[in-house]
Design a protein around this motif. Structure first.
Motif, mmCIF file in Angstrom:
data_model
loop_
_atom_site.group_PDB
_atom_site.id
_atom_site.type_symbol
_atom_site.label_atom_id
_atom_site.label_comp_id
_atom_site.label_asym_id
_atom_site.label_seq_id
_atom_site.Cartn_x
_atom_site.Cartn_y
_atom_site.Cartn_z
ATOM 1 N N THR A 80 3.757 6.568 7.423
ATOM 2 C CA THR A 80 4.428 5.403 6.854
ATOM 3 C C THR A 80 3.500 4.672 5.890
ATOM 4 O O THR A 80 3.908 4.262 4.799
ATOM 5 N N ALA A 81 2.239 4.532 6.281
ATOM 6 C CA ALA A 81 1.274 3.800 5.456
ATOM 7 C C ALA A 81 1.052 4.487 4.115
ATOM 8 O O ALA A 81 1.057 3.840 3.061
ATOM 9 N N TRP A 82 0.860 5.819 4.127
ATOM 10 C CA TRP A 82 0.584 6.449 2.827
ATOM 11 C C TRP A 82 1.839 6.574 1.979
ATOM 12 O O TRP A 82 1.763 6.524 0.746
ATOM 13 N N GLN A 83 3.006 6.664 2.617
ATOM 14 C CA GLN A 83 4.232 6.654 1.818
ATOM 15 C C GLN A 83 4.446 5.292 1.167
ATOM 16 O O GLN A 83 4.888 5.209 0.012
ATOM 17 N N LEU A 84 4.124 4.215 1.897
ATOM 18 C CA LEU A 84 4.253 2.884 1.311
ATOM 19 C C LEU A 84 3.224 2.676 0.204
ATOM 20 O O LEU A 84 3.530 2.104 -0.845
ATOM 21 N N ALA A 85 1.997 3.158 0.426
ATOM 22 C CA ALA A 85 0.966 3.027 -0.607
ATOM 23 C C ALA A 85 1.367 3.757 -1.878
ATOM 24 O O ALA A 85 1.071 3.301 -2.991
ATOM 25 N N ALA A 86 2.045 4.904 -1.739
ATOM 26 C CA ALA A 86 2.513 5.642 -2.909
ATOM 27 C C ALA A 86 3.667 4.920 -3.597
ATOM 28 O O ALA A 86 3.751 4.878 -4.825
ATOM 29 N N LYS A 87 4.549 4.328 -2.784
ATOM 30 C CA LYS A 87 5.731 3.653 -3.323
ATOM 31 C C LYS A 87 5.393 2.318 -3.978
ATOM 32 O O LYS A 87 5.931 1.982 -5.039
ATOM 33 N N ARG A 88 4.501 1.547 -3.334
ATOM 34 C CA ARG A 88 4.192 0.194 -3.802
ATOM 35 C C ARG A 88 2.678 -0.004 -3.931
ATOM 36 O O ARG A 88 2.059 -0.702 -3.124
ATOM 37 N N PRO A 89 2.058 0.609 -4.927
ATOM 38 C CA PRO A 89 0.603 0.465 -5.080
ATOM 39 C C PRO A 89 0.163 -0.970 -5.292
ATOM 40 O O PRO A 89 -0.996 -1.312 -5.006
ATOM 41 N N ASP A 90 1.061 -1.821 -5.761
ATOM 42 C CA ASP A 90 0.721 -3.225 -5.981
ATOM 43 C C ASP A 90 0.494 -3.978 -4.680
ATOM 44 O O ASP A 90 -0.154 -5.030 -4.673
ATOM 45 N N LEU A 91 0.999 -3.437 -3.574
ATOM 46 C CA LEU A 91 0.884 -4.127 -2.289
ATOM 47 C C LEU A 91 -0.325 -3.688 -1.467
ATOM 48 O O LEU A 91 -0.660 -4.326 -0.460
ATOM 49 N N VAL A 92 -0.958 -2.572 -1.855
ATOM 50 C CA VAL A 92 -1.949 -1.928 -0.982
ATOM 51 C C VAL A 92 -3.286 -1.779 -1.708
ATOM 52 O O VAL A 92 -3.359 -1.178 -2.769
ATOM 53 N N ARG A 93 -4.348 -2.307 -1.109
ATOM 54 C CA ARG A 93 -5.688 -2.214 -1.709
ATOM 55 C C ARG A 93 -6.562 -1.163 -1.032
ATOM 56 O O ARG A 93 -7.588 -0.767 -1.557
ATOM 57 N N GLY A 94 -6.168 -0.708 0.151
ATOM 58 C CA GLY A 94 -6.928 0.306 0.860
ATOM 59 C C GLY A 94 -6.073 0.913 1.956
ATOM 60 O O GLY A 94 -5.114 0.294 2.427
#
Length: 300
Positions: A126-140
């Motif tokens: 879930t975390a890496w799918q969200l990081a791929a979908k919304r890079p603006d929300l995830v810094r690491g």
């Protein structure tokens, strides 16, 4: 201290988020809690961390990690749909999109972004799918013991049979600990930490102890990823990412290192004497594995 915060996931599903930290400190002048951050001792503007448990897990499985993180982050763990204290709608959606959209909604409602996402197993996907979908929300991103390759139909059948083998209801929590820590045919050698892990997801009912989740919903959740590979989304993650595996876990070294290669900014760590439940099996070694990565993120 753990403070519950209700957030709303996709489709109106109520999700329980848990903020971990020490009790608020009172300043010497007696004017109230020191610092204005949600955890009392963490000031406003502190970077956020969202912790996502694996299948059948719950937010409390992250308690040890979240408490030490709370000294420098606003650390929140989420009970995902169908798990813990969150809603378990009988006809609800348990797709990958639903889980990812829930995490996205939680980040926005909690005001955590840009966030460090830390996920175990299903929560890591879930975390890496969200990081791929919304890079603006995830810094690491920290991925704990989750494979990117497809597991296949045989894996799903094995899980179905495994759920049916549980001797429900358990008479006592001691029976829960013993079965999952020693008697479960999936246990190769006694593992008290595994017994404790499953004891945390049991609740007392009139006839004994039963899981807080519905096994059928767990199978529905799982079938949305076991037939597919997830290398493409991994390659779309642009933030720094750390892949962590337990030496005796489910993610093999070769696949883990390939995941690091595919990630544009991937790094690798492993924890000795740990199985699949890396953060739960070996909390101190887990901390030692991820702290340098977090330190480097803070220095950026």
């Amino acid at each position: 201290m753990a403070r519950r915060i209700d957030v709303t996931g996709t489709g109106g599903v109520r999700l329980a988020a848990w903020e971990f930290g020490d009790p608020p400190k009172t300043d010497p002048a007696g004017s109230g809690p020191a610092g204005s951050g949600p955890a009392g001792d963490v000031p406003d503007g502190s970077p956020g961390v969202l912790l996502l448990h694996g299948l059948m897990g719950r937010a409390s499985h992250w308690a040890s990690t979240a408490r030490w993180l709370s000294g420098r982050y606003r650390a929140v763990a989420l009970d995902q749909r169908g798990h813990g204290r969150s809603d378990k709608p009988p006809k609800g959606s348990f797709t990958r999109d639903a889980y990812v959209d829930d995490a996205e909604a939680a980040l926005e409602q909690l005001g955590l972004a840009p966030v460090v996402l830390i996920g175990h197993a299903m929560g890591a996907l879930t975390a890496w799918q969200l990081a791929a979908k919304r890079p603006d929300l995830v810094r690491g991103l920290i991925i704990c013991d989750m494979r990117a390759s497809a597991l296949g139909a045989a894996s799903q059948r094995e899980w179905d049979q495994w759920f049916k083998s549980w001797p429900l209801p358990f008479a006592t929590l001691a029976d829960v600990r013993k079965w999952f820590g020693e008697d479960d045919p999936w246990v190769e050698r006694p593992n008290p930490a595994r017994g404790e892990f499953y004891a945390e997801v049991m609740a007392e009912s009139p006839d004994g102890w039963r899981p807080v989740f519905e096994p059928e919903q767990m199978l529905r959740s799982r079938e949305t990823w076991v037939y597919d590979a997830h290398w493409e989304e991994l390659a779309q993650v642009r933030c720094p990412a750390l892949v962590v595996r337990g030496l005796d876990g489910e993610l093999g070294r070769a696949e883990a290192q390939e995941m690091v290669r595919v990630l544009p900014r991937g790094q690798y760590a492993e924890v000795a004497d740990a199985g699949h439940l890396v953060h739960y099996d070996q909390p101190e070694a887990w901390r030692a594995a991820i702290e340098p990565f977090l330190d480097a993120l803070s220095a950026d």
